[in-house]
Design a protein around this motif. Structure first.
Motif, mmCIF file in Angstrom:
data_model
loop_
_atom_site.group_PDB
_atom_site.id
_atom_site.type_symbol
_atom_site.label_atom_id
_atom_site.label_comp_id
_atom_site.label_asym_id
_atom_site.label_seq_id
_atom_site.Cartn_x
_atom_site.Cartn_y
_atom_site.Cartn_z
ATOM 1 N N ALA A 59 0.831 -1.216 0.000
ATOM 2 C CA ALA A 59 0.000 0.000 0.000
ATOM 3 C C ALA A 59 0.856 1.253 0.000
ATOM 4 N N PRO A 60 1.446 1.623 -1.131
ATOM 5 C CA PRO A 60 2.289 2.817 -1.203
ATOM 6 C C PRO A 60 1.531 4.068 -0.773
ATOM 7 N N GLN A 61 2.276 5.075 -0.389
ATOM 8 C CA GLN A 61 1.671 6.301 0.126
ATOM 9 C C GLN A 61 0.733 6.965 -0.875
ATOM 10 N N GLY A 62 0.993 6.813 -2.147
ATOM 11 C CA GLY A 62 0.139 7.447 -3.141
ATOM 12 C C GLY A 62 0.256 6.731 -4.475
ATOM 13 N N VAL A 63 -0.820 6.742 -5.264
ATOM 14 C CA VAL A 63 -0.791 6.169 -6.607
ATOM 15 C C VAL A 63 -1.564 7.087 -7.544
ATOM 16 N N LEU A 64 -1.200 7.002 -8.813
ATOM 17 C CA LEU A 64 -1.918 7.693 -9.885
ATOM 18 C C LEU A 64 -2.615 6.640 -10.732
ATOM 19 N N LEU A 65 -3.861 6.892 -11.093
ATOM 20 C CA LEU A 65 -4.630 5.952 -11.894
ATOM 21 C C LEU A 65 -5.025 6.610 -13.217
ATOM 22 N N ILE A 66 -4.934 5.841 -14.296
ATOM 23 C CA ILE A 66 -5.336 6.361 -15.604
ATOM 24 C C ILE A 66 -6.142 5.288 -16.330
ATOM 25 N N CYS A 67 -7.189 5.730 -17.034
ATOM 26 C CA CYS A 67 -7.984 4.836 -17.871
ATOM 27 C C CYS A 67 -8.141 5.500 -19.239
#
Length: 373
Positions: A59-67
């Motif tokens: 569970a990293p501190q932050g993630v970026l999601l793209i679709c």
């Protein structure tokens, strides 16, 4: 990232900066969608696999999601935030990423190409790999008139790398009602030369060759060899039968089109396929002189060749990309006056004089006998 204070959406430029700073960028589209290309450095993690991936990564501190468009990633980001994970969605998805001319993985497309073909690159059936195939493709158009004009425009716009135009006519004012490549100021000029200038202006990255000649049985093979697809926009039967014979000899698909008054028809003859008919399965021999009236005699509504030409361009692109179901073994007919469409099955003729057991091209005597001197 701070789950409570940071916005849930970021622009593609902001996402690229965050990704460069070490924030993971996850492409949550399906494998088929990702075939259209991924943001450079992005990880392929389908939406259904997000929880498992986050568990593996601690569970990293932050993630970026793209679709594709930003909607799925926004919903996924909201779900992750509810679990305390600082997730952000890239607004506009891959479409916005490409529009911003940001880099894609596994592609050598430059900034101009990524901007020019942005709407095609978003299609999984095209993507960066398909666009590269189009750039390497070569198409010959026989005839630069009512059918050839719209076909050429859309093939050039799509990025077909080499287009050869074969026609010996000059532009007449009566052409302008349907041959949309040309302007009034070009009346009297060679069609292929004016067309080449227009196509190069539309897309400077492609190569356009203008052949000021009439296709016939003597020059067809030499002119058409080395192309990937042949387009029939001819306005005379000798050229059509010469094109058909060359298509069979060179084993190159031929995209056929014809129009009259308010009606048109389109098909694909592909000698690479054992089940494909050829042009002479449909028309074994040309009609006698005067048997079939020309557009000069019966007229044609200007949009009708445009409709047929667009269908031909669509079939060419499908053949070059290897997608969809080409009109092989099918004859598509339309009536623009009543706006009705129908499809006829077109099987291969086992006794066809073109592709049957005893094939043979029309001889000069045949051409004279059937078509006139």
């Amino acid at each position: 990232m701070n789950v409570d204070r940071d916005p849930i959406e970021v622009t593609p430029l902001q996402a690229e900066a965050l990704h460069a700073a070490g924030v993971p960028l996850l492409d949550i589209r399906t494998p088929d969608e990702r075939a259209s290309g991924m943001p450079r450095g992005a990880l392929a993690v389908a939406a259904a696999e997000l929880d498992a991936w986050l568990a593996r990564m601690g569970a990293p501190q932050g993630v970026l999601l793209i679709c594709a468009s930003g909607r799925r990633s926004l919903r996924a980001a909201a779900g992750l935030r509810a679990c305390g994970i600082a997730a952000r969605s890239v607004a506009g998805g891959l479409a916005a990423w490409i529009a911003a001319a940001l880099p894609l993985s596994q592609t050598d497309l430059d900034v101009d190409a990524r901007a020019r073909y942005a709407r095609q690159l978003c299609l999984p059936e095209v993507g960066a790999a398909g666009q590269a195939r189009l750039a390497q493709a070569s198409v010959a158009l026989v005839g630069a008139g009512g059918l050839g004009a719209p076909t050429a425009l859309y093939l050039a716009a799509a990025g077909v790398g080499r287009i050869t135009l074969i026609d010996n006519d000059v532009i007449e004012r009566s052409n302008l009602q349907r041959q949309v490549l040309y302007s009034d100021a070009e009346v009297g000029q060679r069609k292929v030369e004016a067309a080449a200038r227009r196509l190069q202006a539309l897309n400077p990255d492609i190569a356009v060759e203008a052949c000021v000649t009439r296709l016939d049985a003597d020059n067809a093979v030499a002119l058409l060899a080395g192309h990937d697809v042949l387009v029939d926009g001819a306005d005379n039967f000798p050229a059509r039968y010469a094109l058909s014979a060359a298509s069979l000899q060179l084993r190159l698909p031929m995209v056929y089109g014809a129009v009259e008054r308010f009606a048109g028809q389109v098909s694909v003859f592909d000698p690479r396929r054992a089940d494909s008919p050829c042009y002479r399965c449909l028309f074994p021999y040309p009609p006698a002189p005067g048997e079939v009236p020309s557009c000069v005699e019966v007229g044609v509504l200007g949009v009708v060749p445009g409709m047929a030409g667009l269908l031909q361009a669509s079939e060419v692109l499908k053949l070059l990309l290897g997608i969809g179901k080409p009109l092989v073994g099918r004859l598509l007919l339309f009536d623009a006056l009543d706006m009705r469409w129908r499809e006829s099955t077109l099987p291969r003729d086992t006794q066809c004089p073109g592709c049957g057991p005893r094939p043979g091209p029309l001889s000069p005597d045949d051409v004279t006998r059937y078509c006139g001197a």
